[in-house]
Write an enzyme that holds these catalytic residues in place. Structure first.
Site, PDB file in Angstrom:
ATOM      1  CG  HIS A   4       7.065  60.609  47.301  1.00 43.39           C
ATOM      2  ND1 HIS A   4       6.707  61.653  48.112  1.00 43.39           N
ATOM      3  CD2 HIS A   4       8.377  60.346  47.550  1.00 43.39           C
ATOM      4  CE1 HIS A   4       7.755  62.025  48.840  1.00 43.39           C
ATOM      5  NE2 HIS A   4       8.781  61.248  48.507  1.00 43.39           N
ATOM      6  CE  LYS A  61      14.929  63.681  54.505  1.00 44.12           C
ATOM      7  NZ  LYS A  61      14.161  63.037  53.426  1.00 44.12           N
ATOM      8  NE  ARG A  64      14.940  63.772  44.612  1.00 47.73           N
ATOM      9  CZ  ARG A  64      14.814  64.154  45.866  1.00 47.73           C
ATOM     10  NH1 ARG A  64      13.814  64.911  46.217  1.00 47.73           N
ATOM     11  NH2 ARG A  64      15.694  63.798  46.774  1.00 47.73           N
ATOM     12  CB  SER A 109       8.797  65.804  51.268  1.00 47.88           C
ATOM     13  OG  SER A 109       8.262  64.681  50.624  1.00 47.88           O
TER      14      SER A 109
HETATM   15  O1  PNS Z   1      12.288  59.788  52.120  1.00 44.27           O
HETATM   16  P1  PNS Z   1      13.631  59.625  52.778  1.00 44.27           P
HETATM   17  O2  PNS Z   1      13.688  60.389  54.078  1.00 44.27           O
HETATM   18  O3  PNS Z   1      14.776  59.979  51.877  1.00 44.27           O
HETATM   19  O4  PNS Z   1      13.780  58.048  53.111  1.00 44.27           O
HETATM   20  C1  PNS Z   1      14.951  57.520  53.703  1.00 44.27           C
HETATM   21  C2  PNS Z   1      14.634  56.193  54.389  1.00 44.27           C
HETATM   22  C3  PNS Z   1      13.579  56.429  55.488  1.00 44.27           C
HETATM   23  C4  PNS Z   1      14.106  55.229  53.368  1.00 44.27           C
HETATM   24  C5  PNS Z   1      15.966  55.667  55.018  1.00 44.27           C
HETATM   25  O5  PNS Z   1      16.435  56.610  55.932  1.00 44.27           O
HETATM   26  C6  PNS Z   1      15.766  54.316  55.693  1.00 44.27           C
HETATM   27  O6  PNS Z   1      15.739  53.292  55.027  1.00 44.27           O
HETATM   28  N1  PNS Z   1      15.591  54.324  57.038  1.00 44.27           N
HETATM   29  C7  PNS Z   1      15.357  53.098  57.825  1.00 44.27           C
HETATM   30  C8  PNS Z   1      16.606  52.678  58.622  1.00 44.27           C
HETATM   31  C9  PNS Z   1      17.568  51.973  57.687  1.00 44.27           C
HETATM   32  O7  PNS Z   1      17.343  50.861  57.295  1.00 44.27           O
HETATM   33  N2  PNS Z   1      18.631  52.699  57.320  1.00 44.27           N
HETATM   34  C10 PNS Z   1      19.544  52.273  56.278  1.00 44.27           C
HETATM   35  C11 PNS Z   1      20.798  51.684  56.843  1.00 44.27           C
HETATM   36  S1  PNS Z   1      22.057  52.017  55.670  1.00 44.27           S
END
Ligand code: PNS
Length: 180
Positions: free
Chosen positions: A36, A60, A109, A146
């Site tokens: 990150h 998660k 990645r 993570s």
């Molecule tokens: O580190 P992560 O868990 O892969 O991050 C994923 C994250 C939190 C960025 C993603 O789940 C997200 O954007 N969540 C907020 C809700 C949202 O906008 N979802 C996308 C709709 S398609």
């Protein structure tokens, strides 16, 4: 005359604030890893301001509270002058809209990340016009996540090459607290 000059300065300032190129690096960051931090550092070189937004990923369960995650990010990015750390629990595009953010920056990645990230980028683009920029993860971090760090730490594995010292210590403390 002095008044006029002040007006000019404030107009300039206003214009530069409005024209700021602002991006968000969203994620769970549970906890933040060197992978990150590599993306955050490289994004900070491309934009005037980068907001690190700790978001709730409904799929998660987390080891650290949002506040704890934000503190770890703030401490490990303190050397970068144009970084702000925030949290949000709704749609990412709503956050972008209310914070005048034009771009989302994500690290990719491997090809395994691509399908899901592409879907989210397309939904976000369609919903709001916010662009997603993908950055290639540095090869040294391509396996890093993570989830992997938490799994290793849970079984007493050495994650010191994957996370900053303060994160490593927080992981050890949390594993010891959980006692299993
Ligand atoms: O580190 P992560 O868990 O892969 O991050 C994923 C994250 C939190 C960025 C993603 O789940 C997200 O954007 N969540 C907020 C809700 C949202 O906008 N979802 C996308 C709709 S398609």
């Amino acid at each position: 005359m002095v008044f006029l000059r002040l007006k000019w300065i404030s107009a300039d300032l206003l214009a530069s604030v409005c024209l700021m190129k602002r991006a968000v690096c969203p994620g769970s960051f549970d906890p933040v890893t060197f992978g990150h931090l590599d993306i955050i550092e490289r994004a900070s070189a491309q934009f005037d301001e980068v907001v690190i937004a700790v978001l709730v990923n409904r799929t998660k369960s987390s080891m650290f509270t949002v506040q704890e995650r934000m503190e770890m990010i703030a401490q490990t990015t303190a050397h970068l002058p144009n970084i702000r750390v925030d949290s949000w629990s709704g749609l990412l595009v709503e956050y972008c809209k209310s914070n005048d953010i034009q771009s989302i920056v994500k690290g990719l990645r491997a090809v395994t990340d691509f399908d899901y990230e592409l879907q989210m980028a397309q939904v976000n683009l369609q919903a709001s016009g916010v662009e997603t920029m993908f950055m290639a993860t540095a090869p040294a971090h391509s396996f890093l996540s993570s989830s992997l760090v938490k799994e290793l730490a849970h079984y007493g594995g050495d994650v010191s090459s994957m996370v900053p010292k303060i994160v490593n210590e927080a992981l050890k403390a949390r594993v010891a607290e959980s006692g299993n």
